[in-house]
Each structure stands twice: as C-alpha cells, then as structure tokens.
Design an enzyme around this catalytic site. Structure first.
Site, PDB file in Angstrom:
ATOM      1  N   ARG A 215      26.917  30.545  29.731  1.00 56.30           N
ATOM      2  CA  ARG A 215      27.595  29.385  28.690  1.00 56.30           C
ATOM      3  C   ARG A 215      26.820  28.025  28.840  1.00 56.30           C
ATOM      4  O   ARG A 215      25.711  27.921  30.467  1.00 56.30           O
ATOM      5  CB  ARG A 215      28.610  28.982  29.333  1.00 56.30           C
ATOM      6  CG  ARG A 215      29.677  30.304  28.728  1.00 56.30           C
ATOM      7  CD  ARG A 215      31.292  29.785  29.505  1.00 56.30           C
ATOM      8  NE  ARG A 215      31.764  30.873  28.078  1.00 56.30           N
ATOM      9  CZ  ARG A 215      32.528  31.626  28.832  1.00 56.30           C
ATOM     10  NH1 ARG A 215      33.979  30.841  29.784  1.00 56.30           N
ATOM     11  NH2 ARG A 215      33.318  32.523  28.050  1.00 56.30           N
TER      12      ARG A 215
ATOM     13  N   ASP B 215      39.972  36.342  34.321  1.00 54.35           N
ATOM     14  CA  ASP B 215      38.151  35.555  34.238  1.00 54.35           C
ATOM     15  C   ASP B 215      38.056  36.564  33.197  1.00 54.35           C
ATOM     16  O   ASP B 215      37.831  37.808  32.622  1.00 54.35           O
ATOM     17  CB  ASP B 215      36.989  36.088  35.712  1.00 54.35           C
ATOM     18  CG  ASP B 215      35.721  35.311  35.281  1.00 54.35           C
ATOM     19  OD1 ASP B 215      35.623  34.470  35.657  1.00 54.35           O
ATOM     20  OD2 ASP B 215      34.953  35.294  34.067  1.00 54.35           O
TER      21      ASP B 215
ATOM     22  N   SER C  77      36.356  30.284  28.413  1.00 56.83           N
ATOM     23  CA  SER C  77      36.904  30.780  30.101  1.00 56.83           C
ATOM     24  C   SER C  77      38.381  30.713  29.671  1.00 56.83           C
ATOM     25  O   SER C  77      38.643  30.253  28.737  1.00 56.83           O
ATOM     26  CB  SER C  77      36.551  29.669  31.217  1.00 56.83           C
ATOM     27  OG  SER C  77      38.329  28.141  30.939  1.00 56.83           O
TER      28      SER C  77
ATOM     29  N   ASP D  73      34.634  34.096  44.542  1.00 55.03           N
ATOM     30  CA  ASP D  73      33.502  33.763  44.232  1.00 55.03           C
ATOM     31  C   ASP D  73      32.538  32.520  43.440  1.00 55.03           C
ATOM     32  O   ASP D  73      31.624  31.974  43.123  1.00 55.03           O
ATOM     33  CB  ASP D  73      32.885  34.830  42.934  1.00 55.03           C
ATOM     34  CG  ASP D  73      34.015  35.055  41.491  1.00 55.03           C
ATOM     35  OD1 ASP D  73      35.162  34.071  41.533  1.00 55.03           O
ATOM     36  OD2 ASP D  73      34.093  36.345  41.554  1.00 55.03           O
ATOM     37  N   HIS D  74      34.035  31.340  43.137  1.00 53.69           N
ATOM     38  CA  HIS D  74      33.713  30.371  42.537  1.00 53.69           C
ATOM     39  C   HIS D  74      33.622  29.122  43.500  1.00 53.69           C
ATOM     40  O   HIS D  74      32.590  28.364  43.087  1.00 53.69           O
ATOM     41  CB  HIS D  74      34.792  29.864  41.224  1.00 53.69           C
ATOM     42  CG  HIS D  74      34.748  30.993  39.941  1.00 53.69           C
ATOM     43  ND1 HIS D  74      34.988  32.658  39.912  1.00 53.69           N
ATOM     44  CD2 HIS D  74      34.271  30.570  38.937  1.00 53.69           C
ATOM     45  CE1 HIS D  74      34.766  32.873  38.649  1.00 53.69           C
ATOM     46  NE2 HIS D  74      34.205  31.536  38.141  1.00 53.69           N
TER      47      HIS D  74
ATOM     48  N   ARG E 205      40.543  29.884  32.299  1.00 53.23           N
ATOM     49  CA  ARG E 205      41.328  29.438  32.676  1.00 53.23           C
ATOM     50  C   ARG E 205      42.673  28.860  31.754  1.00 53.23           C
ATOM     51  O   ARG E 205      42.487  27.972  31.463  1.00 53.23           O
ATOM     52  CB  ARG E 205      40.623  28.148  33.275  1.00 53.23           C
ATOM     53  CG  ARG E 205      40.315  26.985  31.944  1.00 53.23           C
ATOM     54  CD  ARG E 205      39.119  25.992  32.919  1.00 53.23           C
ATOM     55  NE  ARG E 205      37.983  26.873  33.319  1.00 53.23           N
ATOM     56  CZ  ARG E 205      36.498  26.183  32.979  1.00 53.23           C
ATOM     57  NH1 ARG E 205      36.327  24.760  32.633  1.00 53.23           N
ATOM     58  NH2 ARG E 205      34.922  26.476  33.261  1.00 53.23           N
TER      59      ARG E 205
HETATM   60  C1  MIC Z   1      33.934  30.872  33.336  1.00 52.87           C
HETATM   61  O1  MIC Z   1      32.473  30.776  33.367  1.00 52.87           O
HETATM   62  O2  MIC Z   1      33.676  29.731  32.635  1.00 52.87           O
HETATM   63  C2  MIC Z   1      35.105  31.489  34.557  1.00 52.87           C
HETATM   64  C3  MIC Z   1      34.549  29.495  35.538  1.00 52.87           C
HETATM   65  O3  MIC Z   1      34.358  31.840  35.575  1.00 52.87           O
HETATM   66  C4  MIC Z   1      36.007  30.515  33.931  1.00 52.87           C
HETATM   67  C5  MIC Z   1      36.842  31.569  34.844  1.00 52.87           C
HETATM   68  C6  MIC Z   1      37.804  29.854  35.614  1.00 52.87           C
HETATM   69  O4  MIC Z   1      37.719  28.216  34.462  1.00 52.87           O
HETATM   70  O5  MIC Z   1      38.073  29.960  36.163  1.00 52.87           O
HETATM   71  C7  MIC Z   1      36.109  31.924  32.870  1.00 52.87           C
HETATM   72  O6  MIC Z   1      35.253  32.792  32.238  1.00 52.87           O
HETATM   73  O7  MIC Z   1      37.645  32.638  32.638  1.00 52.87           O
HETATM   74 FE1  SF4 Z   2      30.912  32.916  37.384  1.00 52.44          FE
HETATM   75 FE2  SF4 Z   2      31.940  32.814  35.236  1.00 52.44          FE
HETATM   76 FE3  SF4 Z   2      29.244  32.059  35.783  1.00 52.44          FE
HETATM   77 FE4  SF4 Z   2      30.294  34.267  35.175  1.00 52.44          FE
HETATM   78  S1  SF4 Z   2      30.126  32.955  33.626  1.00 52.44           S
HETATM   79  S2  SF4 Z   2      29.024  33.956  37.610  1.00 52.44           S
HETATM   80  S3  SF4 Z   2      32.671  34.220  36.514  1.00 52.44           S
HETATM   81  S4  SF4 Z   2      31.438  30.318  36.400  1.00 52.44           S
END
Ligand code: MIC
Ligand code: SF4
Length: 646
Positions: free
Chosen positions: A380, A119, A536, A64-65, A538
């Site tokens: 975010r 995630d 996140s 999805d990313h 990550r």
């Molecule tokens: C986000 O919303 O910050 C992400 C991208 O979904 C991350 C995961 C990632 O960095 O791959 C998260 O929320 O954990």
């Molecule tokens: Fe994707 Fe993270 Fe954004 Fe949700 S918050 S849409 S999981 S990048």
C-alpha cells in the site's frame, strides 16, 4: 456441472445456504487469527460476548504491528494479548516471531481450509490453497464464539497464468501489479480471484502468497491458488506434509470472467503515489531520485526473495543519500538469513535491519523525510500512510528496490550490468517454534493496562435520523484516511475515546471536534464516493466514528470489509439510488430520514430530505436479514451477546 476451487471449499464448509454467486452462505471456519492492532479490540469483544473458550479448531493471536515501545501502551497491549490467548485457548505468537500472514503461511495455513483474520491481507493464505478472508475484529470474535461466518457468495473470476517469470528483474509482485493496472483498486469488489493455468506450477508457494496478499488491493474478498506438487513441496519443507490435500478446479468449472496473464511477457512494473493501481512500467520513471528503499513486509519477505535480493547487494554499497531498510516477515526467515550470511550481505551494503514486524509499512518507524521518495516492496502507498504526509511512496518488487538503493535513482534494470542470482526453493526451513505459545489450561488472569478501555456500545436504532453532514469525501477513501495509523495513533487502538480524536485528522483537523458538537444535536452523516472505506480491516474506522455519533454513511459504493464493520457498529451504510445526487449534498447540510427502522426492517429504501437546501433524494441499503437485525439492535456485539453469551 463442474466446480471451481472456491465452490468446492465453500461447499465442504457450509453451515447453511447455497454456494452459488449472490446467495448468503454461512461457513464453518477452521482457523481464526488476530493481529495486535486489531486484536486488542477483538479479544475485548470476545470477552464481552461472555464465552469461556474459543470454539474454532485453531485460533492464533499475533503481535506484529504495534512493536515500537516508546511508552507503556504497546507493551501493555502485548501482555493483554498474551494473557487473553492463554485464558481463552488461542496460540500466542510473541512479538519478534513475525508478521501474522507470513508466520501463518509457514506454520498453520493448509489447503482446502477456511481462515478468517482481522487484517485485510489475510488472503496471503490463498497462496497455499486456503480460503483466507480479512474481517473486522468483531466478526472474528463472534466466529470464535461459535457463530458461522456469513457472507454473500462472491463471483469467482479466473486468472489464467501462462508462461513463466523468465525475464530478469521480473518477480511475483509484477503479476499482481499487472492485475492492479488492469482491474484497479475496485476491480475485485464482490469477487474471489482463482488462479489457474500452466503458469501456476512455475510459481512457488511464497510467490503465490505475494500475489494473493496484494490481491487485497483489488478489493477482492480473497484470492486462491490450486494446491499441487509445489504446495506439497512447501508443506514438506515446513514439516507439515500431513496438511496437504490436492485442490483443483474441474475441467468444466464455470467462472464469472476469465483474465489471461502471460508471465513470460511481464516487464518490471512500479506503482506510483498514492495508489497501488497507479501502475507504470519502470522504464518510464528512469532517473527519478530516491531517498529511501524498504524491503520486506508481509508482501515480499520470503527467504528466496530476500536471498535473490541479497545477491544484488553483495559486495556493493547503498548510494549516498539513500536509506535502505529491511524488515523480514518472520523469525523463520530472519533466522535463515542470518544462518546463511544473507543478513551480512544486507548489512555490509549499508542496510538498516529492523525486527520482523510491519514497521515502516504502517508508519511504525522508518518514516521518510519531507517530500522524500520512498520505494517499497510493500502493498500500500496511500498518502500519509508511511507517517509522512508529503512523502512520495512507490511500490515495486524487492530486486528493483535493491537495485535502486544502489543506484540512488530509478533505472531501467534491463540496462544494468548487475546480475540477479536465482535462489532455489529450500527443501527444508528452520523449524524453531519457540516464540509460538500453544493454548493453555485457561486459568490465566487477563492483564489490562491503564490504556485499555471498555468497548463502547451503541444504543438500538431509533425511528428517525436527523443529523448534519460532517464531511463530503471523494472516491476510494481509505480506512487510513478515516482512521489514520502510524506510531502516534496506533498505540491508542485499545482506547476508543482517545483514538476517536484522530478520525479523519489527516484530511480535516477539526473533524472530531465538529462531530462531538453534532453528537449532542442528532449526530453526523458522512457522504462518500465510490469504494468508500477501501484498504484495511481496521474496525476502528467504524467504531471511532460510531463513538463520535455518526449515524449513517451515504456513498456511491462501499468496500466489503468496511461496510461490514459499519453494520457491526450500528452505522447505516446507504447507497445513493441515483449517483448524481452525490453532487447535490454539501458539508453542513442537515439531513432527515424518517421511518428508518421500518425501512431497515422491510423496504430498504429511504427518502432523505436535505432540510438545508430543500430537496429530497432516495437512498437504499441492500441489507440482508441478519444485517438488518444488527443495525436495529445497535450492532453485532449486543446481538451476539444475546445469542451466544452467558
Ligand atoms: C494495513 O496493512 O493496513 C494493516 C495495518 O495491516 C490493516 C490492519 C490494521 O489497521 O490494524 C489491514 O490491512 O487490515
Ligand atoms: Fe503489516 Fe499490513 Fe503492512 Fe502487511 S500490509 S506488513 S500486515 S501493516
């Protein structure tokens, strides 16, 4: 003594320990899911552990990313994930099927179960009454390999909802914005938020999921709603009635704290740059011109929310100078929007319809222009996360984003002549799972493109740390600061040497070069403020620094997932015993910590000598027995391999 919902679910899943606040518990996990940006590492790590098939009842690998395919890298990763899911016994949700949290809510989540996801927004599943926790990829891999999930039992805080969301232009998003306004991005650390009260029954499961999704921004371990008639209604509509169980707290259940929110009194709210807790009433921002509005993501993508939003756009046009983007959370939602002419209302008004993926939320396309104001229904708004360093990103509910897109500026919605048409919760959803591939026999060959590199390993802990302070950061540093995302960097998630060049690049272009120089000379240390590593899950924010030779982070406090990720990769997370010492250490100072191994194994107390300035201060680590073992072994991968691998 009565029990709250969290205690009930934890107790039903105990592998060891006791479900009382503060004690270590091992939990048996029902579901594990990964998404592609963290999933390539998770599945590489699973492979490295050496177990044949996943050992949890359900594992799902989502894509999805990393959806923009501007070269071979992301497509190769998708193929790796497809073949590794087939090889190891996981479901595979194909690119186009939607954002993990939304799809999981629709097709797999179940009340009373425990899920882990790689995630931080995994708590979306709390909307259905599931304990759903965000973890790093390596934690997910070890649980899939058969280990229980260990954590310190958080305090349970009750949020009692009364009234109902009856004021026009107020939506579920405003509930969580109100909570963020009161508690801040640190307010949920070490806590699970449990919702209760008469107001709960006024909210549908998708609305509850919006609230638990963005509960991640409080720093909470997770958030959970009871499972009731509304939950049953949603599960029936997804043809999953059999997954329903009732879940409620006992009358005399105990909580660490109680917070009251009257839904009837909420007014439209907005989070201002650059933090989700920088919340103001919309009326205070009247007149602010906007350049972009983004609707969708894993936070606000339900069919109902988008139907109501379309009722605002229907027959009208987006203001000149505003770009309106829609990224629906799942194929199920997108298909229903198309069937019911709702996509048409968006398109007719001038919206640019994107695929069902994270998209602009993570800078995968849709980046705003220089100094542009973007208003988003996402969760975010950290500086630079949109892909544009000086963009000003605001967060608000979808109704407001649509209204502002039409007006070209922020207006007080209560003065608007536009009426929102309430949407009814669907009694049945389109059930078309043709993009969900079930686990297969396991003989598939795993395909790895040239950008997929081995997971680097750290050597076991040595006796002393003698290293240079490479950076002193402030409070609330996010993992987006440590390891930025966006369309350039995200495709490097499966190539640690390459992605390491970008560590802290948004704040300090020269960081990785200095770190590599220091690596040859004892390594580096980072000094952090409060809530270091928020945001996140990550693990690249730990793995890449580990690769660059970072030995320890000394901070005032840590965010939960990041602290675990640091430990998983053998980086020592230390706390200033006296926070005042934070101000005494500067970049380039040389720090020496003697007897590290002994301290990790026993006292957890460290004397840190600042050799440059000639003073010493105390730091502590509060590691559990298992965490101490991980640090000593050089991280979770070597540790798990020895324990569960072949
Ligand atoms: C986000 O919303 O910050 C992400 C991208 O979904 C991350 C995961 C990632 O960095 O791959 C998260 O929320 O954990
Ligand atoms: Fe994707 Fe993270 Fe954004 Fe949700 S918050 S849409 S999981 S990048």
């Amino acid at each position: 003594m009565g029990k709250n919902i969290v205690e009930k679910v934890f107790e039903a899943h105990l592998a060891y320990g006791e479900a009382s606040p503060g004690s270590r518990v091992g939990l048996r996990v029902d579901q594990v899911y990964t998404q592609d940006a963290t999933g390539t590492m998770a599945w590489l790590q699973f492979e490295a552990i050496g177990v044949d098939r996943v050992k949890v009842p359900l594992a799902v690998s989502y894509v999805d990313h990393n959806m923009l395919q501007s070269n071979f890298m992301n497509a190769d990763d998708h193929e790796f994930l497809r073949t590794s899911a087939a090889r190891f016994g996981a479901w595979f949700s194909r690119p186009g099927n939607g954002i993990s949290h939304q799809v999981n809510l629709e097709r797999f989540s179940a009340p009373g179960r425990i899920a882990l996801g790689t995630d931080s927004h995994t708590p979306t599943g709390g909307g259905i009454g599931m304990i759903a926790i965000g973890v790093g990829g390596l934690d997910a891999a070890t649980v899939m390999a058969g280990a229980p999930f260990e954590l310190k039992m958080p305090d349970v805080v009750r949020v009692r909802l009364t009234g109902r969301l009856k004021r026009p232009w107020v939506a579920a998003m405003d509930v969580i914005l109100e909570l963020l306004r009161r508690l801040t991005v640190k307010g949920g650390v070490g806590r699970i938020i449990e919702y209760s009260g008469d107001g709960v029954k006024e909210l549908s499961v998708p609305e509850r999921a919006t609230i638990t999704n963005m509960g991640a921004e409080l720093g909470a371990t997770t958030s959970i709603f009871p499972s009731d008639e509304r939950t049953l209604f949603f599960l029936k509509a997804q043809n999953r009635e059999k997954d329903w169980v009732e879940l409620k707290a006992d009358e005399d259940a105990r909580y660490a704290d109680t917070i009251e929110i009257n839904l009837s009194r909420l007014e439209p709210l907005i989070a201002m740059p650059h933090s989700p807790d920088n919340v103001k009433p919309v009326r205070e921002l009247e007149g602010l011109k906007i350049n972009q509005a983004c609707i969708g993501s894993c936070t606000n993508s339900s069919y109902m929310a988008l139907k109501e939003t379309a009722s605002i756009l229907k027959g009208r046009a987006v203001a000149p100078g505003v770009s309106l983007l829609l990224n629906p959370g799942s194929k199920q939602v997108a298909e229903m929007l198309a069937r019911d002419g709702i996509t048409r209302d968006f398109v007719a008004a001038g919206a640019r319809v994107l695929e069902s993926s994270c998209g602009p939320c993570i800078g995968m396309g849709g980046s705003p222009g220089t100094e542009h104001v973007s208003i988003r229904t996402y969760n975010r708004n950290f500086k630079g996360r949109s892909g544009t360093k000086d963009a000003q990103v605001y967060l608000a509910n979808p109704l407001l984003c649509a209204l502002f897109a039409l007006k070209g500026e922020i207006v007080d919605p209560r003065k608007s002549d536009i009426k929102v048409r309430k949407a009814k919760e669907p009694a049945s959803y389109i059930l078309n799972d043709n993009m969900l591939i079930p686990p297969s026999g396991g003989r598939t060959e795993i395909k790895k493109g040239p950008n997929i590199k081995e997971v680097p390993l750290k050597e076991p802990l040595s006796g002393a740390i003698d290293a240079e302070v490479l950076l002193v950061t402030g409070d609330n540093i996010t993992t987006d600061d440590i390891m930025p995302a966006g369309s350039q960097i995200l495709p490097l998630r499966s190539n640690i040497p390459a992605i390491s060049e970008y560590v802290y690049s948004g704040m300090d272009q020269a960081f990785s070069r200095r770190a590599l120089e220091a690596r040859a000379n004892g390594g580096g240390i980072i000094i952090g403020g409060e809530n270091y590593g928020q945001g996140s899950s990550r693990e690249h924010a730990a793995l890449a620094p580990m690769f660059l030779g970072i030995k320890a982070v000394i901070a005032k406090s840590f965010a939960r997932i990041h602290r675990s990720n640091l430990i998983n990769f053998g980086i020592l997370p230390l706390l200033f015993k006296d926070p005042a010492d934070y101000g005494r250490v500067s970049q380039s100072d040389r720090l020496r910590i003697k007897g590290v191994k002994e301290a990790v194994a026993s006292s957890q107390s460290y004397m840190v000598e600042d050799l440059t300035k000639g003073f010493s201060f105390e730091a502590v680590s509060n590691l559990t027995e298992r965490e101490a073992e991980l640090i000593i072994e050089g991280g979770l991968l070597p540790y798990t391999r020895a324990k569960f691998g072949k």
